[in-house]
Write an enzyme that holds these catalytic residues in place. Structure first.
Site, mmCIF file in Angstrom:
data_model
loop_
_atom_site.group_PDB
_atom_site.id
_atom_site.type_symbol
_atom_site.label_atom_id
_atom_site.label_comp_id
_atom_site.label_asym_id
_atom_site.label_seq_id
_atom_site.Cartn_x
_atom_site.Cartn_y
_atom_site.Cartn_z
ATOM 1 N N ASP A 49 4.041 -11.803 -13.305
ATOM 2 C CA ASP A 49 4.286 -10.144 -13.315
ATOM 3 C C ASP A 49 3.645 -9.576 -14.644
ATOM 4 O O ASP A 49 4.440 -9.819 -15.561
ATOM 5 C CB ASP A 49 5.543 -9.730 -12.984
ATOM 6 C CG ASP A 49 5.529 -8.186 -12.802
ATOM 7 O OD1 ASP A 49 4.942 -7.673 -11.712
ATOM 8 O OD2 ASP A 49 5.875 -7.588 -13.639
ATOM 9 N N TYR A 54 1.271 -4.196 -21.038
ATOM 10 C CA TYR A 54 1.654 -5.305 -21.757
ATOM 11 C C TYR A 54 0.874 -6.125 -22.545
ATOM 12 O O TYR A 54 1.225 -6.943 -23.630
ATOM 13 C CB TYR A 54 2.418 -6.349 -20.808
ATOM 14 C CG TYR A 54 3.326 -6.036 -19.652
ATOM 15 C CD1 TYR A 54 3.954 -4.825 -19.804
ATOM 16 C CD2 TYR A 54 3.706 -6.777 -18.794
ATOM 17 C CE1 TYR A 54 5.073 -4.386 -18.910
ATOM 18 C CE2 TYR A 54 4.737 -6.470 -17.702
ATOM 19 C CZ TYR A 54 5.264 -5.219 -17.756
ATOM 20 O OH TYR A 54 6.287 -4.703 -16.865
ATOM 21 N N LYS A 79 -0.516 -3.950 -13.340
ATOM 22 C CA LYS A 79 -0.180 -2.360 -13.093
ATOM 23 C C LYS A 79 -1.187 -1.362 -13.790
ATOM 24 O O LYS A 79 -1.598 -1.712 -14.881
ATOM 25 C CB LYS A 79 1.450 -2.292 -13.458
ATOM 26 C CG LYS A 79 2.207 -3.362 -13.178
ATOM 27 C CD LYS A 79 3.880 -3.115 -13.518
ATOM 28 C CE LYS A 79 4.487 -4.440 -13.126
ATOM 29 N NZ LYS A 79 4.755 -5.121 -14.212
ATOM 30 N N HIS A 112 2.211 1.789 -12.103
ATOM 31 C CA HIS A 112 3.314 1.644 -13.070
ATOM 32 C C HIS A 112 4.379 2.416 -12.727
ATOM 33 O O HIS A 112 5.691 2.020 -12.947
ATOM 34 C CB HIS A 112 2.885 1.410 -14.296
ATOM 35 C CG HIS A 112 3.735 0.286 -15.085
ATOM 36 N ND1 HIS A 112 3.231 -0.644 -15.986
ATOM 37 C CD2 HIS A 112 5.160 0.146 -15.105
ATOM 38 C CE1 HIS A 112 4.091 -1.328 -16.616
ATOM 39 N NE2 HIS A 112 5.207 -1.038 -16.084
ATOM 40 N N SER A 143 5.498 1.106 -8.580
ATOM 41 C CA SER A 143 6.562 0.849 -9.157
ATOM 42 C C SER A 143 7.439 1.997 -9.743
ATOM 43 O O SER A 143 6.794 2.982 -10.195
ATOM 44 C CB SER A 143 6.066 -0.099 -10.404
ATOM 45 O OG SER A 143 7.154 -0.579 -11.209
ATOM 46 N N GLN A 175 8.350 -1.988 -7.102
ATOM 47 C CA GLN A 175 9.047 -2.595 -8.205
ATOM 48 C C GLN A 175 9.868 -1.794 -8.947
ATOM 49 O O GLN A 175 9.449 -0.845 -9.411
ATOM 50 C CB GLN A 175 8.048 -3.385 -9.045
ATOM 51 C CG GLN A 175 8.602 -4.207 -10.000
ATOM 52 C CD GLN A 175 7.438 -4.890 -11.109
ATOM 53 O OE1 GLN A 175 7.500 -4.573 -12.273
ATOM 54 N NE2 GLN A 175 6.542 -5.677 -10.557
ATOM 55 N N LEU A 204 17.958 -9.766 -14.989
ATOM 56 C CA LEU A 204 18.997 -10.482 -16.019
ATOM 57 C C LEU A 204 19.558 -9.467 -16.899
ATOM 58 O O LEU A 204 20.109 -9.683 -17.824
ATOM 59 C CB LEU A 204 18.426 -11.666 -16.778
ATOM 60 C CG LEU A 204 17.717 -12.622 -16.223
ATOM 61 C CD1 LEU A 204 16.841 -13.444 -17.094
ATOM 62 C CD2 LEU A 204 18.531 -13.427 -15.244
ATOM 63 N N SER A 245 11.267 -14.873 -19.771
ATOM 64 C CA SER A 245 11.889 -15.602 -20.714
ATOM 65 C C SER A 245 10.665 -16.133 -21.531
ATOM 66 O O SER A 245 9.648 -16.614 -21.060
ATOM 67 C CB SER A 245 12.725 -16.490 -20.542
ATOM 68 O OG SER A 245 13.419 -17.399 -21.474
ATOM 69 N N ARG A 250 15.206 -21.798 -20.711
ATOM 70 C CA ARG A 250 15.410 -20.625 -20.014
ATOM 71 C C ARG A 250 14.646 -20.436 -18.796
ATOM 72 O O ARG A 250 14.858 -20.165 -17.762
ATOM 73 C CB ARG A 250 15.537 -19.210 -20.971
ATOM 74 C CG ARG A 250 17.044 -19.546 -21.648
ATOM 75 C CD ARG A 250 16.733 -18.115 -22.764
ATOM 76 N NE ARG A 250 18.153 -17.939 -23.339
ATOM 77 C CZ ARG A 250 18.135 -16.864 -24.054
ATOM 78 N NH1 ARG A 250 16.958 -16.027 -24.304
ATOM 79 N NH2 ARG A 250 19.514 -16.713 -24.764
HETATM 80 N N1 LIG Z 1 7.577 -2.112 -13.662
HETATM 81 C C1 LIG Z 1 8.293 -1.869 -14.753
HETATM 82 O O1 LIG Z 1 8.527 -0.851 -15.114
HETATM 83 C C2 LIG Z 1 8.919 -2.823 -15.447
HETATM 84 C C3 LIG Z 1 10.081 -2.622 -16.448
HETATM 85 C C4 LIG Z 1 10.460 -3.736 -17.055
HETATM 86 C C5 LIG Z 1 10.439 -5.025 -16.687
HETATM 87 N N2 LIG Z 1 9.261 -5.213 -15.539
HETATM 88 C C6 LIG Z 1 9.085 -6.711 -15.405
HETATM 89 O O2 LIG Z 1 10.207 -7.509 -15.248
HETATM 90 C C7 LIG Z 1 10.325 -8.700 -16.013
HETATM 91 C C8 LIG Z 1 11.689 -8.742 -16.325
HETATM 92 O O3 LIG Z 1 12.128 -7.878 -16.965
HETATM 93 P P1 LIG Z 1 12.764 -7.601 -18.555
HETATM 94 O O4 LIG Z 1 11.980 -8.568 -19.084
HETATM 95 O O5 LIG Z 1 13.189 -6.350 -18.850
HETATM 96 O O6 LIG Z 1 14.289 -8.282 -18.428
HETATM 97 P P2 LIG Z 1 15.011 -9.769 -17.972
HETATM 98 O O7 LIG Z 1 14.088 -10.535 -17.242
HETATM 99 O O8 LIG Z 1 16.262 -8.996 -17.244
HETATM 100 O O9 LIG Z 1 15.896 -10.246 -19.368
HETATM 101 C C9 LIG Z 1 14.936 -10.683 -20.369
HETATM 102 C C10 LIG Z 1 15.777 -11.084 -21.208
HETATM 103 O O10 LIG Z 1 16.810 -12.102 -21.107
HETATM 104 C C11 LIG Z 1 16.615 -13.211 -21.715
HETATM 105 N N3 LIG Z 1 16.905 -14.331 -20.983
HETATM 106 C C12 LIG Z 1 15.977 -14.751 -20.144
HETATM 107 N N4 LIG Z 1 16.695 -15.905 -19.340
HETATM 108 C C13 LIG Z 1 17.703 -15.987 -19.849
HETATM 109 C C14 LIG Z 1 18.843 -16.947 -19.599
HETATM 110 N N5 LIG Z 1 18.632 -17.919 -18.687
HETATM 111 N N6 LIG Z 1 20.071 -16.817 -20.413
HETATM 112 C C15 LIG Z 1 20.097 -15.881 -21.296
HETATM 113 N N7 LIG Z 1 19.035 -15.048 -21.639
HETATM 114 C C16 LIG Z 1 18.072 -15.155 -20.877
HETATM 115 C C17 LIG Z 1 15.386 -13.196 -22.544
HETATM 116 O O11 LIG Z 1 15.103 -13.899 -23.566
HETATM 117 P P3 LIG Z 1 14.048 -14.889 -24.287
HETATM 118 O O12 LIG Z 1 12.773 -14.210 -23.769
HETATM 119 O O13 LIG Z 1 13.938 -14.821 -25.610
HETATM 120 O O14 LIG Z 1 14.193 -16.095 -23.489
HETATM 121 C C18 LIG Z 1 14.873 -11.650 -22.545
HETATM 122 O O15 LIG Z 1 15.405 -11.219 -23.691
HETATM 123 C C19 LIG Z 1 9.353 -8.011 -17.260
HETATM 124 O O16 LIG Z 1 9.001 -9.347 -17.854
HETATM 125 C C20 LIG Z 1 8.271 -7.453 -16.629
HETATM 126 O O17 LIG Z 1 7.275 -8.202 -15.659
HETATM 127 C C21 LIG Z 1 8.896 -4.339 -15.164
#
Ligand SMILES: NC(=O)c1ccc[n+]([C@@H]2O[C@H](COP(=O)([O-])OP(=O)(O)OC[C@H]3O[C@@H](n4cnc5c(N)ncnc54)[C@H](OP(=O)(O)O)[C@@H]3O)[C@@H](O)[C@H]2O)c1
Length: 289
Positions: A49, A54, A79, A112, A143, A175, A204, A245, A250
């Protein structure tokens, strides 16, 4: 649910299948992105994704092309940037994503976020429908759309359908930020009733709720980490989680979620009456915004 594996997929209303577990790359720096996406693909993820904003579509495409896997076995999402929605910008973004990634088609292209007002949203949607008809994009969706944005789009699709069957397109995916502290039950129900797949971003909670008391008995009971419990919650809610991650261990941990199942009682303990998004929240913006 217990029978799910890392290879499990769900069929979208476009006819294409989407792998249930995704791998997100928001804030993954472009210069390390190819390496971590390659690690994710080696681990068994088949769903990446990304987004134009990004700035890492190119390394995602390189990892996919150089993976040795068949293109059809990998699902790639991008997006269209939210702040400049229009027919021309959306059309141009599809071309740009194809060029950047070096892919011959995009599996899923999303708007997006619903900024820019009614006409901008409709124009962007029309461009996605046209890109889908041209075979550049296989499935299309949105999204950060709240129910009011979705209803507006549903009405517009019906309007376009009057010009001919299939002219309106179908919303295959919405999304959204979803986790126990932001379950968005109203939007999820609206989508699921209509066969729209809901993807959970920030599943997460961006790592911010790992010490929550409610998670501790569950990690002990199942011998799984907080992250694994949260991802399992997502899957069992019928969502497609997109954990991010850049840490190899992780990346592996987040994919190791198919050997346990939360009981209905444990799922209930994660029903938290709270609305605490940790990201932006465009789902609540007014239709004029
Ligand atoms: N459509 C939208 O508007 C939108 C907005 C936000 C996100 N997204 C999508 O959703 C994806 C995920 O969301 P997100 O990046 O906001 O947050 P997330 O996946 O909830 O959390 C990512 C964070 O958690 C840490 N992490 C990952 N695995 C872990 C584990 N097993 N234990 C402890 N910590 C862990 C990562 O650290 P490290 O990377 O340092 O390991 C990073 O700091 C994004 O990458 C993107 O593709 C979309």
């Amino acid at each position: 649910m217990a029978n799910f594996t890392i290879n499990s997929k769900v069929r979208l209303n476009s006819g294409y299948e989407i792998p249930l577990l995704g791998y997100g790359v928001w804030q993954t720096p472009a210069d390390t992105c190819e390496e971590v996406v390659t690690h994710a693909l080696k681990t068994g993820y088949r769903h990446v994704d990304s987004a134009a904003v990004y700035r890492n579509e190119a390394p995602c495409g390189a990892a996919i092309r150089n993976s040795g896997l068949k293109r059809d076995d990998i699902f790639f999402t991008s997006k269209v940037p939210a702040r400049t929605l229009s027919y021309e910008n959306t059309k141009a973004q599809v071309e740009k994503t194809l060029k950047e990634t070096g892919l011959t088609y995009i599996d899923l292209m999303l708007i997006h976020a619903p900024y820019g007002g009614r006409e901008a949203r409709k124009a962007a949607w029309k461009a996605l429908v046209d890109a889908q008809h041209e075979g550049k994009v296989r499935s299309i969706g949105v999204s950060n759309y709240g129910v009011h944005h979705l209803e507006e789009m549903e009405e517009y699709i019906q309007e376009l359908e009057k010009e001919g069957n299939g002219k309106g397109g179908v919303i295959s995916v919405n999304q959204l930020e979803i986790h126990p502290w932001c379950p968005r039950t109203d939007i999820v129900e609206w989508c699921q009733k209509r066969g729209i797949v809901v993807e959970a971003y920030s599943p997460l909670v961006r790592g911010q709720r790992m010490n929550e008391k409610v998670l501790q008995p569950l990690t002990k009971k199942y011998g799984k980490s907080e992250a694994q419990v949260l991802l399992r919650w997502s899957l069992q809610r019928g969502l497609v989680p997109l954990p991010k991650s850049v840490t190899p261990s992780r990346i592996e941990e987040n994919a190791d979620i198919f050997d346990f199942e939360l009981t209905p009682e444990d799922m209930k303990t994660l029903e938290i009456d709270e609305y605490s998004p940790v990201c932006w929240d465009p789902t609540i913006i007014k239709l004029e915004q």
